[in-house]
Design a protein around this motif. Sequence first.
Motif, PDB file in Angstrom:
ATOM      1  N   SER A 123       1.831   5.106  -5.133  1.00  0.00           N
ATOM      2  CA  SER A 123       2.326   3.767  -5.433  1.00  0.00           C
ATOM      3  C   SER A 123       1.420   3.044  -6.418  1.00  0.00           C
ATOM      4  O   SER A 123       1.752   1.971  -6.869  1.00  0.00           O
ATOM      5  N   ARG A 124       0.280   3.628  -6.738  1.00  0.00           N
ATOM      6  CA  ARG A 124      -0.640   2.993  -7.680  1.00  0.00           C
ATOM      7  C   ARG A 124      -0.657   3.800  -8.973  1.00  0.00           C
ATOM      8  O   ARG A 124      -0.792   5.015  -8.950  1.00  0.00           O
ATOM      9  N   PRO A 125      -0.559   3.134 -10.141  1.00  0.00           N
ATOM     10  CA  PRO A 125      -0.545   3.855 -11.408  1.00  0.00           C
ATOM     11  C   PRO A 125      -1.796   4.681 -11.645  1.00  0.00           C
ATOM     12  O   PRO A 125      -1.750   5.690 -12.315  1.00  0.00           O
ATOM     13  N   ARG A 165       9.030   4.724 -23.152  1.00  0.00           N
ATOM     14  CA  ARG A 165       7.595   4.579 -22.873  1.00  0.00           C
ATOM     15  C   ARG A 165       6.952   3.491 -23.726  1.00  0.00           C
ATOM     16  O   ARG A 165       5.892   2.972 -23.357  1.00  0.00           O
ATOM     17  N   ALA A 166       7.566   3.147 -24.851  1.00  0.00           N
ATOM     18  CA  ALA A 166       7.005   2.136 -25.748  1.00  0.00           C
ATOM     19  C   ALA A 166       7.381   0.708 -25.340  1.00  0.00           C
ATOM     20  O   ALA A 166       6.798  -0.243 -25.850  1.00  0.00           O
ATOM     21  N   GLU A 219      11.628  -4.871 -20.226  1.00  0.00           N
ATOM     22  CA  GLU A 219      12.687  -4.467 -21.153  1.00  0.00           C
ATOM     23  C   GLU A 219      13.144  -3.021 -20.945  1.00  0.00           C
ATOM     24  O   GLU A 219      13.943  -2.512 -21.730  1.00  0.00           O
ATOM     25  N   GLN A 220      12.675  -2.359 -19.916  1.00  0.00           N
ATOM     26  CA  GLN A 220      12.933  -0.931 -19.760  1.00  0.00           C
ATOM     27  C   GLN A 220      14.263  -0.570 -19.099  1.00  0.00           C
ATOM     28  O   GLN A 220      14.786   0.506 -19.357  1.00  0.00           O
ATOM     29  N   LEU A 221      14.811  -1.411 -18.280  1.00  0.00           N
ATOM     30  CA  LEU A 221      15.921  -1.000 -17.437  1.00  0.00           C
ATOM     31  C   LEU A 221      17.130  -0.498 -18.219  1.00  0.00           C
ATOM     32  O   LEU A 221      17.667   0.570 -17.914  1.00  0.00           O
ATOM     33  N   GLU A 222      17.592  -1.241 -19.226  1.00  0.00           N
ATOM     34  CA  GLU A 222      18.788  -0.792 -19.951  1.00  0.00           C
ATOM     35  C   GLU A 222      18.527   0.513 -20.694  1.00  0.00           C
ATOM     36  O   GLU A 222      19.378   1.406 -20.709  1.00  0.00           O
ATOM     37  N   CYS A 223      17.352   0.646 -21.280  1.00  0.00           N
ATOM     38  CA  CYS A 223      16.985   1.894 -21.967  1.00  0.00           C
ATOM     39  C   CYS A 223      16.922   3.047 -20.954  1.00  0.00           C
ATOM     40  O   CYS A 223      17.347   4.172 -21.250  1.00  0.00           O
ATOM     41  N   GLU A 226       7.833  -2.398 -10.643  1.00  0.00           N
ATOM     42  CA  GLU A 226       8.042  -2.525 -12.085  1.00  0.00           C
ATOM     43  C   GLU A 226       7.387  -1.423 -12.908  1.00  0.00           C
ATOM     44  O   GLU A 226       7.654  -1.291 -14.092  1.00  0.00           O
ATOM     45  N   GLU A 227       6.553  -0.596 -12.312  1.00  0.00           N
ATOM     46  CA  GLU A 227       5.884   0.479 -13.059  1.00  0.00           C
ATOM     47  C   GLU A 227       6.535   1.848 -12.855  1.00  0.00           C
ATOM     48  O   GLU A 227       6.138   2.818 -13.492  1.00  0.00           O
ATOM     49  N   ILE A 228       7.536   1.937 -11.987  1.00  0.00           N
ATOM     50  CA  ILE A 228       8.103   3.242 -11.654  1.00  0.00           C
ATOM     51  C   ILE A 228       8.845   3.880 -12.836  1.00  0.00           C
ATOM     52  O   ILE A 228       8.841   5.104 -12.975  1.00  0.00           O
ATOM     53  N   ILE A 229       9.442   3.086 -13.711  1.00  0.00           N
ATOM     54  CA  ILE A 229      10.107   3.672 -14.877  1.00  0.00           C
ATOM     55  C   ILE A 229       9.067   4.298 -15.803  1.00  0.00           C
ATOM     56  O   ILE A 229       9.286   5.383 -16.340  1.00  0.00           O
ATOM     57  N   ASP A 230       7.918   3.645 -15.962  1.00  0.00           N
ATOM     58  CA  ASP A 230       6.826   4.249 -16.743  1.00  0.00           C
ATOM     59  C   ASP A 230       6.422   5.595 -16.161  1.00  0.00           C
ATOM     60  O   ASP A 230       6.225   6.568 -16.891  1.00  0.00           O
TER      61      ASP A 230
END
Length: 189
Positions: free
Chosen positions: A26-28, A65-66, A71-75, A128-132
Amino acid sequence: QPGSAPDLHNLNCIESSCIMENAQASRPDEFPVVPDLHWSPELELGDGRMDQTHEEMVEQVARLRALPHAEQLECYRELVRHTVEHFAQEERWMIATGFNADNCHASHHETILDTMRQVETHFLQGDEEIIDRMAAALAEWLPMHASTMDAGLVQHMKNVKFDSRTETLADPSLVKPATMSGCGSVSCS
């Protein structure tokens, strides 16, 4: 565990049939830094249509990743849609060239898509970091998957003279329907 974030430590462990058994992270800082993936000739498998699809996926992962988290969800949703189509395409080819519908390559695709869908759910619940983390895992996973399972599929398609552009066989007598349960790769048992 129901409701827990999917384990993204090593999607490549699926290649050897372990299904994400590592501890939930759970931690990056628990994840290794994965370099960006860029399309290169080393990723080409020799089938134009598959290579094009893989190049699109590499570009989508890089774009994702950029982006900042907000702003990641739709991508990410677009990447999931692309991956659904990508896997369905390969699975059509497998069936057309004699694979059983429930072969290990298709099962691998199903596992990856299930994980990708869980990621969106956890993002919406505040991770919020899970998509990364998923994008990094895919950047690490795709070259391994392509060089094993997809390379095996490409070789098999060449052997049976299957044209991925038209999705037709030059000589249908070269294929016995539903005779292959593996993935076509030498890494598959």
